[in-house]
Scaffold this active site. Structure first.
Site, mmCIF file in Angstrom:
data_model
loop_
_atom_site.group_PDB
_atom_site.id
_atom_site.type_symbol
_atom_site.label_atom_id
_atom_site.label_comp_id
_atom_site.label_asym_id
_atom_site.label_seq_id
_atom_site.Cartn_x
_atom_site.Cartn_y
_atom_site.Cartn_z
ATOM 1 N N SER A 86 -0.623 -60.098 39.186
ATOM 2 C CA SER A 86 0.090 -60.519 37.982
ATOM 3 C C SER A 86 0.514 -61.971 38.132
ATOM 4 O O SER A 86 0.605 -62.505 39.237
ATOM 5 C CB SER A 86 1.334 -59.659 37.773
ATOM 6 O OG SER A 86 2.405 -60.095 38.604
ATOM 7 N N ASP A 87 0.788 -62.643 37.009
ATOM 8 C CA ASP A 87 1.456 -63.936 37.085
ATOM 9 C C ASP A 87 2.934 -63.682 37.368
ATOM 10 O O ASP A 87 3.408 -62.543 37.348
ATOM 11 C CB ASP A 87 1.260 -64.716 35.779
ATOM 12 C CG ASP A 87 1.293 -66.224 35.998
ATOM 13 O OD1 ASP A 87 1.934 -66.676 36.975
ATOM 14 O OD2 ASP A 87 0.700 -66.969 35.199
ATOM 15 N N TRP A 88 3.668 -64.736 37.626
ATOM 16 C CA TRP A 88 5.066 -64.644 38.056
ATOM 17 C C TRP A 88 5.887 -63.830 37.040
ATOM 18 O O TRP A 88 6.061 -64.235 35.901
ATOM 19 C CB TRP A 88 5.650 -66.052 38.193
ATOM 20 C CG TRP A 88 7.093 -66.104 38.635
ATOM 21 C CD1 TRP A 88 8.173 -65.589 37.976
ATOM 22 C CD2 TRP A 88 7.615 -66.722 39.818
ATOM 23 N NE1 TRP A 88 9.331 -65.840 38.662
ATOM 24 C CE2 TRP A 88 9.015 -66.535 39.801
ATOM 25 C CE3 TRP A 88 7.035 -67.423 40.876
ATOM 26 C CZ2 TRP A 88 9.844 -67.031 40.809
ATOM 27 C CZ3 TRP A 88 7.870 -67.906 41.882
ATOM 28 C CH2 TRP A 88 9.248 -67.713 41.850
ATOM 29 N N GLY A 89 6.366 -62.662 37.494
ATOM 30 C CA GLY A 89 7.277 -61.859 36.679
ATOM 31 C C GLY A 89 6.640 -61.130 35.516
ATOM 32 O O GLY A 89 7.346 -60.507 34.718
ATOM 33 N N ALA A 90 5.305 -61.179 35.397
ATOM 34 C CA ALA A 90 4.656 -60.678 34.186
ATOM 35 C C ALA A 90 4.740 -59.162 34.042
ATOM 36 O O ALA A 90 4.672 -58.649 32.923
ATOM 37 C CB ALA A 90 3.195 -61.122 34.144
#
Length: 719
Positions: free
Chosen positions: A266-270
């Site tokens: 995932s991207d950051w915090g997604a």
């Protein structure tokens, strides 16, 4: 096939250990880090225990051989099974030696140089302990308001695909197990992140599946066909579902159809962001949806470690989904050779030798030369060494020329434009004139004084690096008002003016084009930017760069791109009424500077476009040839471009589509024939039912120096 070692580890791992492998945390969480694992602020709110940290699978943002080795050593002492960590970071266009931003690299149209830039970035990153880079970003971009256009290579699917392949080759090499000076690449952001509505980061994306397949998927697929080891999910929605929890996108399309079997992160915090998106009621539901979609690693949120075990125990998640994710992560660690050598390429002594090596800086300079684009020149360039030059503007003596993703780059070690010009001439007068967004009468007077002494004025203008990149979206993409006022005031001196632009996006150049005699688009040119630009401005190098993203007349045109569709009432049609056509009343439909555009210090003449046959069958190829002559007095390298239009398809087709290009070096007076081979496969597109095939009928082929100024011929595809 999964090895015995990985099968053995999987059998020994507890469910908690497996889940922790799927979690990525930032460097400060780890005891071996330079700050000793002190967690403060938002990171403390993740609720991560020491036991989880001991079992995590990867680290975000660790670099520097000494620190990385310390983190790995500490981790291996505390991890029950001795499973090494993966070190990941954003190495986008250079590690310490910074190359031009990717949008600039796209303007080089030079895939060999792009590959070399990624190879050098990998060498510097790997010796500093990095195993994986979150690059390349291959999102197709059409809206310059979006700050992340600087991280893409432009608006064309074919050109983006060629660069995607080149970057992956450069980062990964041929065998990462043996080549420890390479890093695993992670293509991003899957999918269609570049189409965010309004050019606003993290915003909704809504498009047809045909548009997704035609324009946005090709570059991702090209990177994966080249062997890219990882994929990062996008922040946006696709078909109304956030990408990170989109089972159709990630399992059906990415894994089943495209055949990707590597690690999905995932991207950051997604993962947690599915809650504000409105498709998950809480963290538990967000974790379930991400796992079901096939997201192997959750970056910087903790829904997996807090909820996946409960989901498995209550029967809401199959443990097999956890196992397949763990296997993919362990297989990547094995491919990188981390089980045999957990420190891999991290070497404190070699780090000192390789970082910012002279050969690396030379390569950065060469790519900066090829990436700069000459947009306008009324005969004032190149400068002459005997001329007195006033260098004015906020970028005259600025090291902020690296771009927003130059994480390890040093502004202090960047070659400023002033330093570059001083290498060419002693007759340089320098004045700031204004800051980027503010000014003063004192600075303006200093600029006027410098300008009075000069024969030619070079204005170094642009955007601060924080004005583009992630979250760097702008509704007004003109130069800041204070810089436009500086240009207008300097214009009153009556001296020739050259504008050099440092920026991360195509700009609305209202108030610039009309006021100056030459415009150089330097983008953020990297560590050697000042030296490269000095060579170009003084004619020791020639411009060859061509735009990979169109420049609008004004932001009101956006999005404006070359490969658009026609309408039922196109402007300029023979039978069209003057008013009732698809047009603006106050601005042109066409961009100010189109895709593929770029000037040179020499001139080129195109003639004699020919096709080998007026008909073509599916098992035949066509040869398209055009003569190009250097009609100027300086050697140059011309980028010859070939486009095709399907004149009548089952669904509407773009007015032009780039199909091939060639970089052609020519001495003054030289004339050469450039030949392109066109296949039936290049004429295929997605039909109403999304089948991918070509149609019989008429096609127009174009060749020229850009997407606008072309010669054409027609042929018929027979079936």
């Amino acid at each position: 096939m999964t090895t015995n070692r990985i099968q053995s580890l999987l059998q020994q791992m507890t469910l908690e250990e497996k889940i922790a492998q799927l979690t990525q945390l930032a460097t400060p969480f780890y005891k071996g880090a330079s700050d000793g694992g002190q967690i403060t602020g938002p990171m403390a709110e993740l609720g991560i225990t020491e036991e989880v940290v001991q079992n995590t699978g990867s680290v975000l943002g660790a670099s520097g051989a000494k620190e990385v080795r310390s983190i790995q050593e500490t981790h291996l002492k505390e991890n029950r099974l001795g499973i090494p960590l993966l070190m990941m970071a954003d190495i986008v266009h250079g590690f310490k030696t910074i190359f031009p931003v990717p949008l600039a690299i796209g303007c080089s149209w030079d895939t060999e140089e792009a590959e070399r830039s990624a190879e050098i970035a990998a060498k510097e990153a790997s010796v500093s302990g990095v195993h994986v880079t979150f690059a390349p970003m291959v999102d197709l971009v059409r809206d310059p308001r979006w700050g992340r256009v600087m991280e893409s290579t432009g608006e064309d699917p074919y050109l983006n695909s060629e660069f995607a392949r080149a970057f992956v080759r450069g980062f990964q090499g041929n065998n990462m197990t043996e080549e420890t000076d390479r890093v695993a690449a992670c293509v991003k952001h899957f999918a269609a992140y570049g189409a965010a509505e309004g050019g606003r980061d993290y915003n909704t994306v809504d498009m047809s599946e045909r548009q997704l397949r035609e324009s946005y998927l090709p570059a991702y697929k090209a990177a994966l066909d080249e062997g890219c080891e990882m994929v990062m999910t996008a922040f946006n929605t696709v078909e109304g579902v956030p990408a990170t929890g989109n089972r159709w996108l990630m399992r059906d399309l990415l894994r089943e159809e495209i055949g990707f079997n590597g690690v999905l992160i995932s991207d950051w915090g997604a993962v947690k962001e599915m809650i504000p998106h409105g498709v998950a009621e809480d963290e538990k539901e967000a974790a379930r949806k991400a796992i079901e979609a096939g997201v192997d690693i959750e970056m910087m949120t903790s829904t997996y470690v807090h909820h996946v075990k409960e989901l498995v125990e209550e029967g809401s998640l199959e443990v097999s989904l956890i196992d397949e994710a763990v296997i993919r992560i362990l297989e990547l660690k094995e491919k990188l050779g981390l089980f045999e050598n957990p420190h891999r390429g991290a070497d404190v002594e070699r780090e000192q030798e390789l970082i910012m090596h002279a050969d690396h800086r030379k390569a950065a300079k060469e790519l900066a030369v090829k990436s700069s684009v000459l947009l306008k020149n009324s005969g004032i360039l190149p400068l002459k060494t005997e001329q007195k030059v006033a260098l004015i503007g906020p970028f005259a003596q600025s090291g902020d020329i690296l771009g927003p993703w130059s994480w390890q780059g040093s502004k202090e070690e960047a070659v400023q434009l002033y330093d570059g010009l001083l290498e060419k001439s002693s007759g340089i007068f320098v004045a700031k004139g204004s800051d980027i967004e503010t000014g003063s009468e004192e600075m303006l007077n200093g600029a006027l004084d410098a300008g009075e002494k000069a024969d030619v004025i070079v204005l170094a203008l642009g955007e601060h690096s924080d004005m583009s990149g992630e979250a760097g979206c702008r509704g007004d993409i003109r130069l800041p008002e204070v810089q436009l006022e500086l240009l207008s005031t300097i214009k009153q001196l009556g001296k020739p003016i050259v504008v050099v632009l440092f920026n991360g996006r195509p700009l609305d150049l209202t108030g610039v084009v009309q006021e100056c005699d030459a415009i150089v688009e330097a983008w953020y040119p990297g560590t050697e930017g000042g030296a490269a630009l000095a060579d170009l401005l003084y004619g020791d190098a020639n411009f060859s760069g061509k735009l990979s993203m169109s420049f609008p007349h004004t932001v009101g045109q956006v999005p404006v791109y070359y490969n658009n569709y026609n309408t039922g009432r196109p402007q300029g049609a023979p039978d069209a009424q003057v008013r009732y056509v698809s047009q603006y009343l106050d601005i042109p439909n066409e961009p100010l500077y189109p895709f593929g555009y770029g000037l040179s210090y020499t001139t080129y003449e195109y003639s004699g476009l020919q096709i080998s046959s007026e008909t073509m069958t599916p098992d035949e190829t066509l040869t398209i040839s055009v003569d190009v002559k250097n009609t100027g007095s300086m050697a140059g390298e011309e980028i010859v471009q070939m486009y095709v239009r399907d004149m009548a398809g089952e669904v509407i087709r773009p007015l032009k589509e780039l199909k091939d290009f060639e970089k052609l070096p020519l001495q003054p007076g030289d004339k050469k024939t450039v030949s392109f081979t066109l296949t039936e496969e290049q004429l295929r597109y997605h039909h109403i039912n999304l089948t991918y095939k070509s149609d019989a009928g008429t096609f127009t082929v174009y060749a020229g120096p850009n997407s606008r100024d072309v010669q054409s011929a027609t042929f018929t595809l027979l079936k």
